[in-house]
Design a protein around this motif. Structure first.
Motif, PDB file in Angstrom:
ATOM      1  N   LYS A  80       0.985  -1.155   0.099  1.00 35.60           N
ATOM      2  CA  LYS A  80      -0.094   0.041   0.029  1.00 35.60           C
ATOM      3  C   LYS A  80       0.783   1.401   0.042  1.00 35.60           C
ATOM      4  O   LYS A  80       0.380   2.331  -0.535  1.00 35.60           O
ATOM      5  CB  LYS A  80      -0.968  -0.052   1.388  1.00 35.60           C
ATOM      6  CG  LYS A  80      -1.901  -1.027   1.184  1.00 35.60           C
ATOM      7  CD  LYS A  80      -2.916  -0.940   2.539  1.00 35.60           C
ATOM      8  CE  LYS A  80      -3.886  -1.961   2.198  1.00 35.60           C
ATOM      9  NZ  LYS A  80      -4.806  -2.154   3.503  1.00 35.60           N
ATOM     10  N   GLY A  81       2.218   1.184   0.447  1.00 38.02           N
ATOM     11  CA  GLY A  81       2.886   2.247   0.403  1.00 38.02           C
ATOM     12  C   GLY A  81       3.632   2.486  -0.817  1.00 38.02           C
ATOM     13  O   GLY A  81       4.319   3.489  -1.432  1.00 38.02           O
ATOM     14  N   ILE A  82       3.530   1.474  -1.678  1.00 39.62           N
ATOM     15  CA  ILE A  82       4.109   1.620  -2.993  1.00 39.62           C
ATOM     16  C   ILE A  82       3.088   1.916  -4.434  1.00 39.62           C
ATOM     17  O   ILE A  82       3.236   2.565  -5.253  1.00 39.62           O
ATOM     18  CB  ILE A  82       4.558   0.002  -3.745  1.00 39.62           C
ATOM     19  CG1 ILE A  82       5.690  -0.041  -2.594  1.00 39.62           C
ATOM     20  CG2 ILE A  82       5.209   0.268  -5.056  1.00 39.62           C
ATOM     21  CD1 ILE A  82       6.203  -1.765  -2.858  1.00 39.62           C
ATOM     22  N   THR A  83       1.917   1.538  -4.119  1.00 39.97           N
ATOM     23  CA  THR A  83       0.687   1.492  -5.185  1.00 39.97           C
ATOM     24  C   THR A  83      -0.572   1.307  -4.406  1.00 39.97           C
ATOM     25  O   THR A  83      -0.728   0.688  -3.250  1.00 39.97           O
ATOM     26  CB  THR A  83       1.140   0.458  -6.087  1.00 39.97           C
ATOM     27  OG1 THR A  83      -0.188   0.607  -7.346  1.00 39.97           O
ATOM     28  CG2 THR A  83       0.586  -0.862  -5.592  1.00 39.97           C
ATOM     29  N   ASP A  84      -1.349   2.138  -5.330  1.00 40.16           N
ATOM     30  CA  ASP A  84      -2.848   1.843  -4.930  1.00 40.16           C
ATOM     31  C   ASP A  84      -3.753   0.913  -5.675  1.00 40.16           C
ATOM     32  O   ASP A  84      -4.866   0.584  -5.322  1.00 40.16           O
ATOM     33  CB  ASP A  84      -3.807   3.300  -5.308  1.00 40.16           C
ATOM     34  CG  ASP A  84      -3.339   4.291  -4.312  1.00 40.16           C
ATOM     35  OD1 ASP A  84      -2.954   3.979  -3.191  1.00 40.16           O
ATOM     36  OD2 ASP A  84      -3.453   5.732  -4.660  1.00 40.16           O
ATOM     37  N   GLN A  85      -2.987   0.233  -6.467  1.00 42.73           N
ATOM     38  CA  GLN A  85      -3.532  -1.031  -7.371  1.00 42.73           C
ATOM     39  C   GLN A  85      -3.801  -1.980  -6.499  1.00 42.73           C
ATOM     40  O   GLN A  85      -2.815  -2.526  -5.598  1.00 42.73           O
ATOM     41  CB  GLN A  85      -2.665  -1.206  -8.389  1.00 42.73           C
ATOM     42  CG  GLN A  85      -2.460  -0.341  -9.538  1.00 42.73           C
ATOM     43  CD  GLN A  85      -3.829  -0.091 -10.487  1.00 42.73           C
ATOM     44  OE1 GLN A  85      -4.790  -1.034 -10.349  1.00 42.73           O
ATOM     45  NE2 GLN A  85      -3.781   0.941 -11.202  1.00 42.73           N
ATOM     46  N   PRO A  86      -4.798  -2.915  -6.557  1.00 42.36           N
ATOM     47  CA  PRO A  86      -5.072  -4.116  -5.655  1.00 42.36           C
ATOM     48  C   PRO A  86      -4.062  -5.024  -6.374  1.00 42.36           C
ATOM     49  O   PRO A  86      -3.643  -5.297  -7.562  1.00 42.36           O
ATOM     50  CB  PRO A  86      -6.353  -4.232  -6.112  1.00 42.36           C
ATOM     51  CG  PRO A  86      -6.904  -3.915  -7.327  1.00 42.36           C
ATOM     52  CD  PRO A  86      -5.929  -2.597  -7.471  1.00 42.36           C
ATOM     53  N   VAL A  87      -3.794  -6.120  -5.479  1.00 40.66           N
ATOM     54  CA  VAL A  87      -3.055  -7.277  -5.793  1.00 40.66           C
ATOM     55  C   VAL A  87      -4.141  -8.187  -6.666  1.00 40.66           C
ATOM     56  O   VAL A  87      -5.012  -8.584  -5.903  1.00 40.66           O
ATOM     57  CB  VAL A  87      -2.488  -7.997  -4.846  1.00 40.66           C
ATOM     58  CG1 VAL A  87      -1.641  -9.145  -5.413  1.00 40.66           C
ATOM     59  CG2 VAL A  87      -1.527  -7.089  -4.328  1.00 40.66           C
ATOM     60  N   LYS A  88      -3.878  -8.333  -7.845  1.00 43.07           N
ATOM     61  CA  LYS A  88      -4.923  -9.502  -8.653  1.00 43.07           C
ATOM     62  C   LYS A  88      -4.309 -10.758  -8.651  1.00 43.07           C
ATOM     63  O   LYS A  88      -5.046 -11.806  -8.603  1.00 43.07           O
ATOM     64  CB  LYS A  88      -4.985  -8.762 -10.215  1.00 43.07           C
ATOM     65  CG  LYS A  88      -5.777  -7.469 -10.123  1.00 43.07           C
ATOM     66  CD  LYS A  88      -7.083  -7.416  -9.719  1.00 43.07           C
ATOM     67  CE  LYS A  88      -7.744  -6.099 -10.210  1.00 43.07           C
ATOM     68  NZ  LYS A  88      -7.941  -5.823 -11.484  1.00 43.07           N
ATOM     69  N   TYR A  89      -2.894 -10.875  -8.631  1.00 43.14           N
ATOM     70  CA  TYR A  89      -2.678 -12.140  -8.892  1.00 43.14           C
ATOM     71  C   TYR A  89      -1.220 -12.539  -7.680  1.00 43.14           C
ATOM     72  O   TYR A  89      -0.409 -11.328  -7.459  1.00 43.14           O
ATOM     73  CB  TYR A  89      -1.835 -12.704 -10.136  1.00 43.14           C
ATOM     74  CG  TYR A  89      -2.780 -12.589 -11.168  1.00 43.14           C
ATOM     75  CD1 TYR A  89      -3.801 -13.934 -11.395  1.00 43.14           C
ATOM     76  CD2 TYR A  89      -3.342 -11.647 -11.986  1.00 43.14           C
ATOM     77  CE1 TYR A  89      -4.804 -13.966 -12.248  1.00 43.14           C
ATOM     78  CE2 TYR A  89      -4.388 -11.670 -12.812  1.00 43.14           C
ATOM     79  CZ  TYR A  89      -4.863 -12.738 -13.348  1.00 43.14           C
ATOM     80  OH  TYR A  89      -5.968 -12.940 -13.936  1.00 43.14           O
ATOM     81  N   VAL A  90      -1.005 -13.615  -7.252  1.00 44.77           N
ATOM     82  CA  VAL A  90      -0.016 -13.918  -6.212  1.00 44.77           C
ATOM     83  C   VAL A  90       0.608 -15.417  -7.032  1.00 44.77           C
ATOM     84  O   VAL A  90      -0.143 -16.141  -7.259  1.00 44.77           O
ATOM     85  CB  VAL A  90      -0.447 -14.204  -4.745  1.00 44.77           C
ATOM     86  CG1 VAL A  90       0.673 -14.698  -3.966  1.00 44.77           C
ATOM     87  CG2 VAL A  90      -1.034 -13.140  -4.287  1.00 44.77           C
ATOM     88  N   ILE A  91       1.749 -15.357  -7.186  1.00 45.80           N
ATOM     89  CA  ILE A  91       2.570 -16.193  -7.736  1.00 45.80           C
ATOM     90  C   ILE A  91       3.308 -17.120  -6.559  1.00 45.80           C
ATOM     91  O   ILE A  91       4.300 -16.395  -6.048  1.00 45.80           O
ATOM     92  CB  ILE A  91       3.413 -15.904  -8.899  1.00 45.80           C
ATOM     93  CG1 ILE A  91       2.635 -15.378 -10.074  1.00 45.80           C
ATOM     94  CG2 ILE A  91       4.294 -17.109  -9.466  1.00 45.80           C
ATOM     95  CD1 ILE A  91       3.454 -14.556 -11.245  1.00 45.80           C
ATOM     96  N   ASP A  92       3.053 -18.181  -6.270  1.00 43.94           N
ATOM     97  CA  ASP A  92       3.886 -19.207  -5.317  1.00 43.94           C
ATOM     98  C   ASP A  92       5.027 -19.551  -6.086  1.00 43.94           C
ATOM     99  O   ASP A  92       4.900 -20.281  -6.980  1.00 43.94           O
ATOM    100  CB  ASP A  92       3.036 -20.191  -4.944  1.00 43.94           C
ATOM    101  CG  ASP A  92       1.892 -19.641  -4.069  1.00 43.94           C
ATOM    102  OD1 ASP A  92       1.768 -18.545  -3.700  1.00 43.94           O
ATOM    103  OD2 ASP A  92       0.883 -20.873  -3.862  1.00 43.94           O
ATOM    104  N   THR A  93       6.303 -19.363  -5.855  1.00 41.70           N
ATOM    105  CA  THR A  93       7.526 -19.505  -6.693  1.00 41.70           C
ATOM    106  C   THR A  93       8.142 -20.928  -5.981  1.00 41.70           C
ATOM    107  O   THR A  93       9.114 -21.412  -6.775  1.00 41.70           O
ATOM    108  CB  THR A  93       8.438 -18.563  -6.616  1.00 41.70           C
ATOM    109  OG1 THR A  93       9.101 -18.411  -5.273  1.00 41.70           O
ATOM    110  CG2 THR A  93       8.065 -17.296  -7.122  1.00 41.70           C
ATOM    111  N   GLY A  94       7.551 -21.306  -4.963  1.00 40.14           N
ATOM    112  CA  GLY A  94       8.043 -22.848  -4.355  1.00 40.14           C
ATOM    113  C   GLY A  94       7.273 -23.377  -3.379  1.00 40.14           C
ATOM    114  O   GLY A  94       5.960 -22.845  -3.136  1.00 40.14           O
TER     115      GLY A  94
END
Length: 303
Positions: A80-94
């Motif tokens: 929220k300190g970086i952007t007002d855009q919502p997180v639409k996707y989360v990628i689990d890398t492992g």
């Protein structure tokens, strides 16, 4: 040019978390969120890792959700300190806890979670063990709300995500630190999120879930992209030469030394004595080098 954005984050969990996560801008609208190199703790809520964020005009993509429900909430405050855009996707890398145990929080916010098939299988296999470990390391109170939550979208080897005119290419070459480790490549920004395939600044960890033979191949596959910016699974963003030094060269050294040791009839009890001193500059070396050696012995004895 990279720069660190100092953030003061106010959380409901504890007031002493202001300096846990640092944000590094590695490319336009592309960030590393760098957690501590130490063990999981009540202060970091399991976020002892590096995460990633890509912002578009249609929403954001988060690389790895945080190590617990409250750890995901901590990450959200930073975002929220970086952007007002919502997180639409989360990628689990492992498959490590900080790569997926925060999934449930983000799904509650409306995000979809993406992971490789092998990662999801690993999540199922080790969920109970990881929750037990987290209860000890961060405490039952800080673990509150954390429940296993699995990916909404899965893939075998490759998956392409398009959002807001940005293309993210996901690739799972094979096992590395965990069976389902994947990379996320932004070709137009020459930026690669590697998850736990790359460790810098601290010694990598080799456990029963790891496969050092395939880890070498996984690193070689990502190196072939020749990325300008690497966001590792642990440590600050680096170039390919630094990632190679701290991860690939370590793997080659320990496997080469162990092959000679096994060929000479060495036993597991003394395998801790193989020479890893060239990497003693890495944090946590004293605590992990011997354990790594014994695990590599166990793997290579049957290769």
């Amino acid at each position: 040019m990279k720069y660190i954005i100092p953030l003061v984050i106010a959380l409901s969990t504890t007031a002493a978390q202001a300096d846990i996560l640092n944000v590094v801008n590695v490319a336009p609208d592309t960030y590393a969120i760098v957690g501590p190199l130490d063990q999981r703790s009540p202060e970091n809520l399991g976020n002892n890792a590096t995460f990633g964020l890509v912002v578009t005009n249609e929403g954001a993509v988060l690389m790895d959700p945080g190590g617990s429900y409250k750890g995901a909430e901590m990450l959200h405050q930073v975002i929220k300190g970086i952007t007002d855009q919502p997180v639409k996707y989360v990628i689990d890398t492992g498959g490590q806890d900080h790569r997926w145990m925060g999934n449930g929080y983000w799904q509650q916010q409306g995000a979809q979670v993406i992971a490789s098939d092998d990662a999801v299988a690993d999540h199922h296999d080790r969920a109970s063990m990881q929750l037990t470990g987290l209860s000890v390391l961060i405490g039952e109170d800080m673990l509150e709300g954390t429940e296993p939550a699995y990916a909404d979208i899965t893939f075998g080897t490759d998956y392409t995500l398009e959002l807001g005119g940005v293309t993210l290419q996901l690739h799972h070459e094979g096992a590395a630190h965990t069976p389902g480790d994947s990379t996320v490549w932004l070709a137009d920004r020459s930026t690669l999120f590697t998850g736990d395939i790359v460790y810098v600044e601290r010694i990598l960890g080799i456990g029963p879930q790891s496969n050092t033979l395939e880890w070498v191949a996984s690193f070689e596959a990502l190196a072939a992209l020749n990325p300008e910016h690497i966001v590792p699974g642990h440590g600050n963003p680096v170039d390919l030469a630094t990632a190679t030094r701290d991860t690939y060269d370590y793997l080659i050294n320990i496997r080469t030394k162990m092959a000679d040791y096994i060929e000479d009839g060495g036993e597991i009890i003394d395998s801790v004595k193989i020479d890893q001193s060239a990497f003693s500059y890495l944090k946590n070396f004293e605590g992990l080098a011997g354990r790594n050696a014994q695990e590599v012995f166990t793997q290579m004895e049957w290769e």
